[in-house]
Design a protein around this motif. Structure first.
Motif, PDB file in Angstrom:
ATOM      1  N   TYR A 352       0.821  -1.213   0.000  1.00  0.00           N
ATOM      2  CA  TYR A 352       0.000   0.000   0.000  1.00  0.00           C
ATOM      3  C   TYR A 352       0.854   1.261   0.000  1.00  0.00           C
ATOM      4  O   TYR A 352       0.487   2.261  -0.592  1.00  0.00           O
ATOM      5  CB  TYR A 352      -0.930  -0.010   1.219  1.00  0.00           C
ATOM      6  CG  TYR A 352      -1.894  -1.166   1.197  1.00  0.00           C
ATOM      7  CD1 TYR A 352      -3.062  -1.092   0.460  1.00  0.00           C
ATOM      8  CD2 TYR A 352      -1.627  -2.345   1.891  1.00  0.00           C
ATOM      9  CE1 TYR A 352      -3.943  -2.153   0.416  1.00  0.00           C
ATOM     10  CE2 TYR A 352      -2.499  -3.411   1.854  1.00  0.00           C
ATOM     11  CZ  TYR A 352      -3.668  -3.313   1.118  1.00  0.00           C
ATOM     12  OH  TYR A 352      -4.523  -4.367   1.061  1.00  0.00           O
ATOM     13  N   THR A 355       2.062   2.771  -3.224  1.00  0.00           N
ATOM     14  CA  THR A 355       1.067   3.443  -4.066  1.00  0.00           C
ATOM     15  C   THR A 355       1.049   4.938  -3.754  1.00  0.00           C
ATOM     16  O   THR A 355       1.726   5.392  -2.819  1.00  0.00           O
ATOM     17  CB  THR A 355      -0.345   2.894  -3.824  1.00  0.00           C
ATOM     18  OG1 THR A 355      -0.810   3.347  -2.538  1.00  0.00           O
ATOM     19  CG2 THR A 355      -0.358   1.355  -3.860  1.00  0.00           C
ATOM     20  N   ASN A 377     -12.894   1.240 -10.954  1.00  0.00           N
ATOM     21  CA  ASN A 377     -11.803   1.188  -9.979  1.00  0.00           C
ATOM     22  C   ASN A 377     -11.520  -0.281  -9.671  1.00  0.00           C
ATOM     23  O   ASN A 377     -11.895  -0.802  -8.632  1.00  0.00           O
ATOM     24  CB  ASN A 377     -12.198   1.924  -8.698  1.00  0.00           C
ATOM     25  CG  ASN A 377     -12.256   3.429  -8.889  1.00  0.00           C
ATOM     26  OD1 ASN A 377     -11.882   3.949  -9.944  1.00  0.00           O
ATOM     27  ND2 ASN A 377     -12.714   4.127  -7.880  1.00  0.00           N
ATOM     28  N   ASP A 378     -10.858  -0.948 -10.627  1.00  0.00           N
ATOM     29  CA  ASP A 378     -10.609  -2.379 -10.477  1.00  0.00           C
ATOM     30  C   ASP A 378      -9.124  -2.685 -10.301  1.00  0.00           C
ATOM     31  O   ASP A 378      -8.721  -3.845 -10.267  1.00  0.00           O
ATOM     32  CB  ASP A 378     -11.169  -3.142 -11.683  1.00  0.00           C
ATOM     33  CG  ASP A 378     -10.603  -2.606 -12.999  1.00  0.00           C
ATOM     34  OD1 ASP A 378      -9.607  -1.825 -12.945  1.00  0.00           O
ATOM     35  OD2 ASP A 378     -11.135  -2.945 -14.063  1.00  0.00           O
ATOM     36  N   GLY A 379      -8.324  -1.636 -10.206  1.00  0.00           N
ATOM     37  CA  GLY A 379      -6.897  -1.840  -9.986  1.00  0.00           C
ATOM     38  C   GLY A 379      -6.120  -2.146 -11.245  1.00  0.00           C
ATOM     39  O   GLY A 379      -4.882  -2.205 -11.213  1.00  0.00           O
ATOM     40  N   THR A 380      -6.818  -2.349 -12.366  1.00  0.00           N
ATOM     41  CA  THR A 380      -6.094  -2.670 -13.606  1.00  0.00           C
ATOM     42  C   THR A 380      -6.432  -1.721 -14.748  1.00  0.00           C
ATOM     43  O   THR A 380      -5.597  -1.491 -15.611  1.00  0.00           O
ATOM     44  CB  THR A 380      -6.392  -4.112 -14.054  1.00  0.00           C
ATOM     45  OG1 THR A 380      -7.808  -4.277 -14.167  1.00  0.00           O
ATOM     46  CG2 THR A 380      -5.852  -5.122 -13.044  1.00  0.00           C
ATOM     47  N   SER A 417      -4.193   3.905 -12.146  1.00  0.00           N
ATOM     48  CA  SER A 417      -5.377   3.090 -11.872  1.00  0.00           C
ATOM     49  C   SER A 417      -5.719   3.202 -10.391  1.00  0.00           C
ATOM     50  O   SER A 417      -4.891   3.627  -9.582  1.00  0.00           O
ATOM     51  CB  SER A 417      -5.097   1.625 -12.236  1.00  0.00           C
ATOM     52  OG  SER A 417      -4.043   1.134 -11.431  1.00  0.00           O
ATOM     53  N   THR A 419      -7.656   0.981  -7.135  1.00  0.00           N
ATOM     54  CA  THR A 419      -8.188  -0.320  -6.699  1.00  0.00           C
ATOM     55  C   THR A 419      -9.598  -0.151  -6.149  1.00  0.00           C
ATOM     56  O   THR A 419     -10.017   0.972  -5.840  1.00  0.00           O
ATOM     57  CB  THR A 419      -7.296  -0.915  -5.590  1.00  0.00           C
ATOM     58  OG1 THR A 419      -7.282   0.011  -4.494  1.00  0.00           O
ATOM     59  CG2 THR A 419      -5.878  -1.153  -6.080  1.00  0.00           C
TER      60      THR A 419
END
Lengths: 540, 540
Positions: A352, A355, A377-380, A417, A419
């Motif tokens: 974390y 980031t 907001n899917d982290g990818t 991106s 998450t």
């Protein structure tokens, strides 16, 4: 249905009065070439009143702009508090702007008065004849020696000017949406553009700085504000410190590792804030000159991505926790802060902390793809970061910049991106990302990977034209003094850290990465140097 | 000069969206007679959307009032979030109001809908025929059994009503100064008066709850909200928890010491909030039934002055720090919080923790004497406390009450002094202070002194008429079960604790101090009992 609540505006004067009474014993420490000078907040409050009276006397009766051309010090703090509180607008001039930019912003903001530190006079005077609206110069200290003003400009010594003024002031009640302070971006393209913070935005931002999901500044903290007051309002620390009763430690012009280390030893800050290059420099210095700095519970790092190696060094070697944060002049600047979720322990925390962190409830964030669609907001899903909130700018002062905004949201120019639980990872600036064969290569990821090599001091990556792939990365590295590491070895070092197709084939060893006026890598200049053939390219 | 900042309103919807996404894993735990039931914030978010759609279906399309008649539980949390977010106004009905007061406030607020817990149906139904604007009753759970509605009123089961509704909602953008929620004071004189909180006031207050000079609620905290949601918005904890990602532990109707102790053991709160009587009860219970509660780092106590003996007991016997705070319905309610200054250690801390504490930068406070003059914050000048700030009420809903305000400041009805560094000490309510021979005697000081005796459970002091001195104090004491302590002994106990002329000569031993609907000492009733000759007075 209207509420029954009082119509009490959020204002800088409220912070000034609160800090100088309830927290009158807190102090601002300014470093000098003969050690610290100290002033408590009660005295700061009295001097702010005197400064406001003095400025009234110079004709500052409305929302005129009063500029500062100063280091971080007690007088700059007074300007921060007194100028907005009296209803005028503080304009922090960046002392590192190129001359034509400095002239542009002072004229564009129509600055009436400039407060300047004696040591900065030589940087300012050559440009004074070009400043068309400036009528008064106030030199901090008690002398104006060495100052030759052009015709029509009066020069005053700060201490003389405020000496006989009353030490209380009937601060006017302001509209909380009126401008309190201005800061021009140090954008690398075009003229700098002005952001005008409101009393409301600064007040709310100060609250966030003291919230548990923000930097959590607290009463009794000793806050070392290395980040300049002329850059994004010193990340809001002067205002937040007055709000919460934290003391301020101001390095003035002593930003080199040696005096900074001396200041830290003498004043024992509990909290500090600076860009990565400052901490990098301090870390290297401490390797040669060890000293305890573990009383700094936490250091806030932002302004550009923090190399993970630097975070680990601070935690493991110095016992200091690094708090990574993202923001920009346009965001006041506090955007996201990389606190791991509660309950996450040990090495898991690093996932974390690498980031850019999470946004508070007050700042909404979304990722928008090339086609203008909001992605999940899917982290990818990757795209440009856009933000919205009460301390995010919605325009620039006096210029149209429609391409910077999207339906009320600020387009940040950052690519990344988010998450599902809100952690932002930025991979690059939209203009720095390298588009190679239809795929994107993050210049920042490559830089971090290269900087993981123990012999590399700095690395900057830019995209350079390539016939086959459109663009390919060029790595400019600064090696540790005396290092004999070769480019082949660095490329080999990268081979298990990045995908094979991303491995750079263009390298150059330089003595220093060019920096912008606020200390960030200046990739625009690096690109120019490449185009001019000034870089010596090696292809391993 | 206008700022360039975005015009982004502060709103409850912002809290709802943030909490249910970024902090979707946080949970609300509701205690039942068969243990806890759990729901995470992501699900709360979906159910809030469904509730809003359901209410739209019942005709709540604007700023109509939707009332709750509920314990602290997950559904009450959903009402807190969904109703203001959809643009309507939440009205929390106090379940302990006397019937005529309940009828008055529901009609005065023009409540359209009431959401009620099944266990509270018997308290509500007798008065429904008198509620002239209520059209719908929503009973939490999945049954309306036992509910007989008067003509014109439809009854719905909460779960049935929301079952097939969409789980997302396009929350409207609201004017931040519009009303979000209403709470009527439980004033002991006249009709209850309504305070209408705005989106702005609740949002700012929530930030303060998460600030380091406030309760400092943090992500990952487990917050036991004993203070009722129908009383001063449960001190803002539901909103602050959603803002910061703290879990909520809701006791529902299980407020007695035994189930509260069981809940605490099972759910291990890190933070808790309640009025002194709740903590007093828990402390006595734990004396008989010891258990570890030291995982509660801090408990927030307010609503009335906290006896020092109780603070010491919590810290010394249970390892729990007591955070004393002052506020009222009219102040949202967070006013002052008694954190000692940083650096103050050991017993010295108590001097600050006994006080009502300091105000944050957002709430200004001043002391005004009988003649209407502001007196200095010198720690000795006594007068009525007046406050001003963005979450302080400036009027009451639909009634004129000019005597409650002073030039934009709220007159609190509390009497006390403020030190130069901002610590408030309240000595009494303006209406409870005892005026004896031209001097003032604080009823609260006497109560605290008497309650310092180990055999005294509760003590309430009122002024009673006296021919010579105008007024003299009467002490009503509740003794520990089985105690044989006499009034003489209590008076002797006081003799070295208060000035001789303050020593009370009128005493009465009672079985319980009468309480108001929110659990405060009801001195108005005690005075009536005295006037009716219902108290057995002893003069030692």
């Amino acid at each position: 249905m209207l509420s029954t609540m009082q119509d009490a505006p959020l204002s800088i004067a409220q912070l000034l009065v609160h800090g100088s009474t309830v927290h009158g014993d807190a102090e601002v420490v300014t470093w000098t070439d003969s050690g610290p000078r100290r002033r408590n907040y009660a005295e700061v409050g009295r001097r702010c009143a005197a400064l406001a009276h003095a400025l009234r006397g110079l004709g500052i009766t409305g929302d005129q702009r009063v500029a500062t051309f100063m280091w971080n010090n007690a007088e700059h703090l007074e300007a921060y508090l007194a100028i907005p509180s009296m209803g005028a607008v503080l304009h922090t001039l960046n002392i590192r702007l190129f001359p034509e930019q400095l002239i542009h912003v002072a004229n564009h903001a129509e600055d009436q008065v400039i407060i300047v530190d004696p040591t900065l006079i030589p940087l300012l005077t050559p440009h004074l004849p070009a400043l068309t609206t400036v009528r008064h110069i106030i030199v901090t200290g008690d002398s104006t020696a060495g100052f030759e003003a052009p015709e029509g400009v009066q020069v005053h010594a700060y201490e003389t000017l405020i000496a006989d003024q009353p030490t209380t002031f009937d601060w006017p009640e302001v509209d909380e949406r009126s401008a309190a302070a201005m800061c021009y971006t140090s954008g690398t393209t075009g003229d700098p553009k002005g952001v005008a913070y409101s009393h409301r935005s600064i007040y709310l931002h100060s609250m966030q700085v003291c919230m548990t999901d923000g930097p959590a500044l607290a009463q009794g903290d000793r806050t070392l504000a290395v980040v300049p007051q002329f850059h994004a309002m010193s990340w809001g620390l002067p205002y937040a410190a007055f709000m919460i009763g934290a003391s301020l430690i101001m390095p003035d012009r002593f930003l080199q590792p040696a005096p900074l280390a001396e200041l830290i030893a003498a004043e024992r800050p509990t909290f500090a804030a600076a860009v990565p290059t400052i901490w990098q420099g301090l870390h290297l210095y401490l390797e040669e000159h060890p000293q305890d700095i573990s009383f700094m519970k936490e250091v806030l790092i932002g302004g550009s991505a923090v190399p993970p190696a630097l975070m680990h060094a601070f935690e493991n070697e110095h016992g200091v926790r690094v708090l990574h944060a993202w923001g920009m002049t346009e965001t006041s600047p506090l955007g996201s802060v990389a606190r791991p979720p509660a309950g996450v322990e040990g090495d898991e925390r690093w996932r974390y902390r690498y980031t850019q962190g999470r946004f508070s409830a007050s700042v909404r964030a979304r990722i928008v793809d090339d086609a203008g669609n909001v992605v999940p907001n899917d982290g990818t899903s990757i795209g440009e970061l856009e933000v919205r909130g009460p301390w995010i700018t919605g325009s620039y002062y006096g210029v149209d910049a429609p391409d910077k905004f999207d339906d009320g949201w600020l387009r940040t120019g950052d690519v990344g991106s988010i998450t599902p639980d809100g952690y932002l990872t930025l991979t690059d600036r939209t203009k720095d990302i390298i588009k190679s064969g239809g795929e994107w290569i993050s210049s920042v990821d490559l830089e971090n990977a290269v900087m993981g090599h123990p012999d590399v001091l700095e690395a900057a990556v830019i995209g350079v034209p390539d016939e086959k792939w459109d663009e390919r990365p060029l790595v400019a590295v600064v090696l540790r003094e005396g290092s004999t590491t070769g480019v082949d070895e660095l490329r080999e070092f990268l081979s298990d850290k990045v995908a094979k197709w991303q491995l750079p084939e263009n390298w150059t060893v330089i003595s220093e990465v060019p920096k912008t006026s606020v200390g960030k890598f200046d990739k625009k200049r690096l690109r120019s140097q490449f185009q001019e053939g000034a870089l010596d390219i090696t292809r391993p």
